[in-house]
Design a protein around this motif. Sequence first.
Motif, PDB file in Angstrom:
ATOM      1  N   GLU A  22      76.405  11.243 -58.705  1.00 44.03           N
ATOM      2  CA  GLU A  22      75.448  11.624 -57.657  1.00 44.03           C
ATOM      3  C   GLU A  22      74.222  12.339 -58.211  1.00 44.03           C
ATOM      4  N   LYS A  23      74.443  13.197 -59.233  1.00 46.44           N
ATOM      5  CA  LYS A  23      73.322  13.958 -59.792  1.00 46.44           C
ATOM      6  C   LYS A  23      73.728  14.601 -61.109  1.00 46.44           C
ATOM      7  N   ASP A  24      72.754  14.880 -61.947  1.00 46.68           N
ATOM      8  CA  ASP A  24      73.003  15.638 -63.171  1.00 46.68           C
ATOM      9  C   ASP A  24      73.435  17.051 -62.765  1.00 46.68           C
ATOM     10  N   SER A  25      74.409  17.590 -63.467  1.00 44.27           N
ATOM     11  CA  SER A  25      74.933  18.915 -63.120  1.00 44.27           C
ATOM     12  C   SER A  25      75.328  19.671 -64.376  1.00 44.27           C
ATOM     13  N   TYR A  26      75.483  20.975 -64.242  1.00 46.47           N
ATOM     14  CA  TYR A  26      75.949  21.820 -65.339  1.00 46.47           C
ATOM     15  C   TYR A  26      77.360  22.303 -65.024  1.00 46.47           C
ATOM     16  N   GLY A  27      78.053  22.810 -66.029  1.00 44.82           N
ATOM     17  CA  GLY A  27      79.477  23.131 -65.923  1.00 44.82           C
ATOM     18  C   GLY A  27      79.871  23.980 -64.730  1.00 44.82           C
ATOM     19  N   TYR A  28      79.225  25.118 -64.575  1.00 48.22           N
ATOM     20  CA  TYR A  28      79.574  26.015 -63.468  1.00 48.22           C
ATOM     21  C   TYR A  28      79.359  25.330 -62.126  1.00 48.22           C
ATOM     22  N   GLU A  29      78.269  24.573 -62.019  1.00 44.05           N
ATOM     23  CA  GLU A  29      77.972  23.867 -60.767  1.00 44.05           C
ATOM     24  C   GLU A  29      79.053  22.832 -60.453  1.00 44.05           C
ATOM     25  N   ILE A  30      79.532  22.131 -61.470  1.00 40.14           N
ATOM     26  CA  ILE A  30      80.597  21.143 -61.283  1.00 40.14           C
ATOM     27  C   ILE A  30      81.850  21.824 -60.740  1.00 40.14           C
ATOM     28  N   CYS A  31      82.224  22.938 -61.342  1.00 44.45           N
ATOM     29  CA  CYS A  31      83.402  23.692 -60.881  1.00 44.45           C
ATOM     30  C   CYS A  31      83.236  24.115 -59.423  1.00 44.45           C
ATOM     31  N   LYS A  32      82.063  24.603 -59.095  1.00 44.99           N
ATOM     32  CA  LYS A  32      81.772  25.089 -57.746  1.00 44.99           C
ATOM     33  C   LYS A  32      81.825  23.946 -56.726  1.00 44.99           C
ATOM     34  N   ILE A  33      81.241  22.803 -57.054  1.00 43.61           N
ATOM     35  CA  ILE A  33      81.237  21.654 -56.144  1.00 43.61           C
ATOM     36  C   ILE A  33      82.668  21.192 -55.865  1.00 43.61           C
ATOM     37  N   ILE A  34      83.482  21.121 -56.904  1.00 43.67           N
ATOM     38  CA  ILE A  34      84.868  20.684 -56.729  1.00 43.67           C
ATOM     39  C   ILE A  34      85.627  21.644 -55.831  1.00 43.67           C
ATOM     40  N   VAL A  62      78.770  10.186 -71.098  1.00 44.08           N
ATOM     41  CA  VAL A  62      77.928  11.270 -70.586  1.00 44.08           C
ATOM     42  C   VAL A  62      77.055  11.779 -71.730  1.00 44.08           C
ATOM     43  N   THR A  63      75.845  12.203 -71.402  1.00 43.89           N
ATOM     44  CA  THR A  63      74.995  12.878 -72.374  1.00 43.89           C
ATOM     45  C   THR A  63      74.690  14.270 -71.844  1.00 43.89           C
ATOM     46  N   GLU A  64      74.217  15.126 -72.734  1.00 44.56           N
ATOM     47  CA  GLU A  64      73.872  16.485 -72.333  1.00 44.56           C
ATOM     48  C   GLU A  64      72.422  16.779 -72.675  1.00 44.56           C
ATOM     49  N   LYS A  65      71.845  17.685 -71.882  1.00 45.18           N
ATOM     50  CA  LYS A  65      70.448  18.063 -72.088  1.00 45.18           C
ATOM     51  C   LYS A  65      70.311  19.554 -71.804  1.00 45.18           C
ATOM     52  N   ARG A  75      70.427  26.057 -69.672  1.00 43.40           N
ATOM     53  CA  ARG A  75      71.649  25.486 -69.121  1.00 43.40           C
ATOM     54  C   ARG A  75      71.830  24.108 -69.723  1.00 43.40           C
ATOM     55  N   ILE A  76      73.078  23.741 -69.942  1.00 43.13           N
ATOM     56  CA  ILE A  76      73.375  22.395 -70.414  1.00 43.13           C
ATOM     57  C   ILE A  76      73.699  21.533 -69.194  1.00 43.13           C
ATOM     58  N   TYR A  77      72.835  20.585 -68.919  1.00 42.45           N
ATOM     59  CA  TYR A  77      73.055  19.632 -67.836  1.00 42.45           C
ATOM     60  C   TYR A  77      73.691  18.377 -68.397  1.00 42.45           C
ATOM     61  N   PHE A  78      74.628  17.825 -67.654  1.00 39.99           N
ATOM     62  CA  PHE A  78      75.308  16.604 -68.054  1.00 39.99           C
ATOM     63  C   PHE A  78      74.774  15.450 -67.225  1.00 39.99           C
ATOM     64  N   HIS A  79      74.601  14.306 -67.892  1.00 35.60           N
ATOM     65  CA  HIS A  79      74.028  13.119 -67.261  1.00 35.60           C
ATOM     66  C   HIS A  79      74.975  11.936 -67.473  1.00 35.60           C
ATOM     67  N   LEU A  80      75.233  11.196 -66.409  1.00 41.06           N
ATOM     68  CA  LEU A  80      76.103  10.023 -66.474  1.00 41.06           C
ATOM     69  C   LEU A  80      75.300   8.815 -66.953  1.00 41.06           C
ATOM     70  N   GLU A  81      75.721   8.238 -68.055  1.00 42.63           N
ATOM     71  CA  GLU A  81      75.070   7.049 -68.609  1.00 42.63           C
ATOM     72  C   GLU A  81      75.599   5.793 -67.915  1.00 42.63           C
ATOM     73  N   ASP A  82      74.942   4.666 -68.126  1.00 41.10           N
ATOM     74  CA  ASP A  82      75.385   3.409 -67.496  1.00 41.10           C
ATOM     75  C   ASP A  82      76.827   3.076 -67.861  1.00 41.10           C
ATOM     76  N   LYS A  83      77.180   3.278 -69.122  1.00 39.23           N
ATOM     77  CA  LYS A  83      78.563   3.051 -69.574  1.00 39.23           C
ATOM     78  C   LYS A  83      79.523   3.947 -68.796  1.00 39.23           C
ATOM     79  N   GLY A  84      79.117   5.177 -68.550  1.00 36.65           N
ATOM     80  CA  GLY A  84      79.930   6.117 -67.780  1.00 36.65           C
ATOM     81  C   GLY A  84      80.045   5.716 -66.326  1.00 36.65           C
ATOM     82  N   ARG A  85      78.980   5.175 -65.770  1.00 32.49           N
ATOM     83  CA  ARG A  85      78.989   4.719 -64.376  1.00 32.49           C
ATOM     84  C   ARG A  85      79.962   3.549 -64.211  1.00 32.49           C
TER      85      ARG A  85
END
Length: 115
Positions: A22-34, A62-65, A75-85
């Motif tokens: 759905e969107k690029d996210s960082y670790g804490y945000e992922i935990c919070k969303i779940i 996934v890649t990180e930025k 913050r390290i944001y994680f991005h889903l690559e096409d292979k990951g999708r």
Amino acid sequence: MAAKNTLTTGIAELLILSILNEKDSYGYEICKIIKENSDGLISLSYNTTYAATCKMIDSGLVTEKNVKVGKKRTRIYFHLEDKGRDYYNKLYETYQNMSLGVDKIFHSLKEQNEE
């Protein structure tokens, strides 16, 4: 408690991928969303999230930025690559089939017990 940890570990990757789909996210945000979207029924630690994400980075899913937040913080944001999708879509389909199968087994056993 061990059963809960095994199940949580098994679905952590799927949940993380679903968020990154759905969107690029960082670790804490992922935990919070779940936690918020499961009404607190599922809570992944930051360590679990980070370990799963690192594994997906190593696999090229996934890649990180690093993104600067404020004057000094990043913050390290994680991005889903096409292979990951593609992997996420297959994993999600497998999850749906497994979930449906488990429900059918439970329902069938319950009916047999009531006879």
